[in-house]
Design an enzyme around this catalytic site. Structure first.
Site, mmCIF file in Angstrom:
data_model
loop_
_atom_site.group_PDB
_atom_site.id
_atom_site.type_symbol
_atom_site.label_atom_id
_atom_site.label_comp_id
_atom_site.label_asym_id
_atom_site.label_seq_id
_atom_site.Cartn_x
_atom_site.Cartn_y
_atom_site.Cartn_z
ATOM 1 N N LYS A 1 2.023 -3.649 6.701
ATOM 2 C CA LYS A 1 2.439 -3.656 5.285
ATOM 3 C C LYS A 1 3.948 -3.426 5.181
ATOM 4 C CE LYS A 1 -1.450 -4.641 3.535
ATOM 5 N NZ LYS A 1 -1.665 -5.963 2.941
ATOM 6 N N TYR B 1 -2.036 -0.925 10.866
ATOM 7 C CA TYR B 1 -2.231 -1.517 9.536
ATOM 8 C C TYR B 1 -1.040 -1.199 8.634
ATOM 9 C CZ TYR B 1 -3.744 -1.829 4.694
ATOM 10 O OH TYR B 1 -3.792 -2.093 3.340
ATOM 11 N N SER C 1 0.832 -1.202 0.000
ATOM 12 C CA SER C 1 0.000 0.000 0.000
ATOM 13 C C SER C 1 0.869 1.255 0.000
ATOM 14 C CB SER C 1 -0.852 -0.031 1.272
ATOM 15 O OG SER C 1 -1.413 1.225 1.512
#
Ligand SMILES: NC(=O)c1ccc[n+]([C@@H]2O[C@H](COP(=O)([O-])OP(=O)(O)OC[C@H]3O[C@@H](n4cnc5c(N)ncnc54)[C@H](O)[C@@H]3O)[C@@H](O)[C@H]2O)c1
Length: 336
Positions: free
Chosen positions: A154, A150, A125
């Site tokens: 990643k 989050y 992302s």
């Protein structure tokens, strides 16, 4: 034709990618625990493509079951979408995010190692960049401390994969998505947000459909052309197509490095107010919105430099913001 395992293949981006893979002649096996998707998506994929992928319903956190899958099924490559993705939720439930996004990945990689699976594509992302110092953002931009748990999963996922590729001699591509939007043109599959959407587009379409009373625009005092935050909205079918291109690159041994990273965005940033206007034009509806305070953790602007993907993957996005928004609206209307 090669058989590809798609984890999270009934989710938003996964299901669109499965359609592209099947249309390209690949065989597909899906692993999904349905924690953020619905079983009917499988039938919709079949309705669109005329082909039914193999479906395995289980949780990748289950190491034994993951190993069993690889022992019983031969696959030529893996696209790993399965993860928890709500940025806000990750701030209050960090352990769930670390466990799901990292344990799931580790189990997958252990099994891939033991069963000699090469060719892995990972969903990363643009959150890994944080607020970049320079725009547009290219792949050499430094990784900044992530704002959310989050985002950290990643970043850690990418580090794990880089080590894995080097130590076990595997080919891996990490794709850093900017802001995926829209739905398949058939309006048979699309984004299915649970509860109040985190992302702008489902919030817009739900407001236009009367499910939400009003759209909140978080902040109009950013240093941008109209004061609202800028993002790079990329059509989900264009994104799906990039996965197929990435996979073909790996399968044909055309990759230059064992571990490669590509930005997937349009290269153009749009402000929230520009998106609202484009949606109103594309849908012929008027949106009820109000400006509220900035949301903590939101950055001012992010949009991609996508020249590396164009040069090396031969991928350029083809769909305009208006057209993407129109598909999102057509999809929303089927959900009413
Ligand atoms: N949608 C975005 O805005 C965006 C942006 C950048 C990156 N990503 C990443 O792309 C990937 C796909 O995102 P999406 O928007 O399609 O999300 P999604 O939630 O729609 O799809 C993820 C799928 O994975 C499944 N899943 C989750 N954990 C699992 C587990 N432990 N075992 C088996 N299945 C599991 C879910 O049921 C769901 O079907 C994710 O890794 C996400 O972090 C998404």
């Amino acid at each position: 034709m090669p058989k590809i395992l798609v984890t999270g293949g009934l989710g938003y981006i996964g299901s669109h990618t499965v359609v592209e893979l099947l249309n390209d002649g690949f065989e597909v096996a899906i692993i999904d625990d349905l924690s953020n998707s619905e079983r009917f998506v499988l039938d919709r994929i079949e309705e669109i493509t005329g082909k039914k992928p193999d479906f395995f319903e289980f949780d990748l956190k289950d190491q034994e079951r993951t190993n069993q899958f690889f022992a019983e099924n031969k696959v030529d490559g893996v696209i790993h979408f399965a993860a928890s993705k709500a940025v806000g939720e990750s701030m209050v439930k960090p352990l769930i995010y670390y466990r799901n996004n990292l344990v799931g990945l580790l189990n997958l990689l252990d099994a891939a190692k033991d069963h000699h699976i090469d060719n892995i594509i990972f969903s990363s992302s643009c959150t890994v960049y944080g607020q970049a110092d320079e725009l547009p953002i290219d792949e050499k931009a430094p990784i900044k401390k992530a704002e959310s748990s989050y985002g950290k999963t990643k970043q850690m996922g990418e580090e794990i994969l880089e080590d894995f590729a080097r130590v076990f001699d595997k080919k891996i591509i990490a794709l850093r998505y900017f802001n995926p939007i829209g739905a398949h043109p058939s309006a048979l599959i699309g984004e299915l947000p649970k509860g109040v959407p985190n992302n702008l587009i489902p919030f817009i379409t739900q407001t236009a459909a009367g499910i939400r009373e009003q759209l909140s625009v978080f902040g109009d005092d950013y240093p941008t052309r109209d004061g609202t935050a800028i993002r790079d909205y990329i059509y989900v079918m264009d994104l799906a197509n990039a996965h197929v291109k990435g996979l073909k690159r790996l399968l044909a041994d055309e990759n230059v490095d064992q571990y490669e990273i590509y930005n997937l965005g349009t290269g153009t940033g749009s402000t929230v107010l520009e998106v609202i206007q484009a949606f109103e034009e594309a849908s012929g509806t008027k949106l009820n919105y109000k400006i509220v305070d900035r949301r903590p953790g939101d950055i001012t602007a992010a949009y991609a430099d996508n020249t590396k993907a164009a040069k090396e993957l031969g991928w350029t996005p083809e769909t305009s913001l208006e057209e993407s928004l129109r598909t999102a609206w057509e999809w929303q209307k089927t959900l009413d």
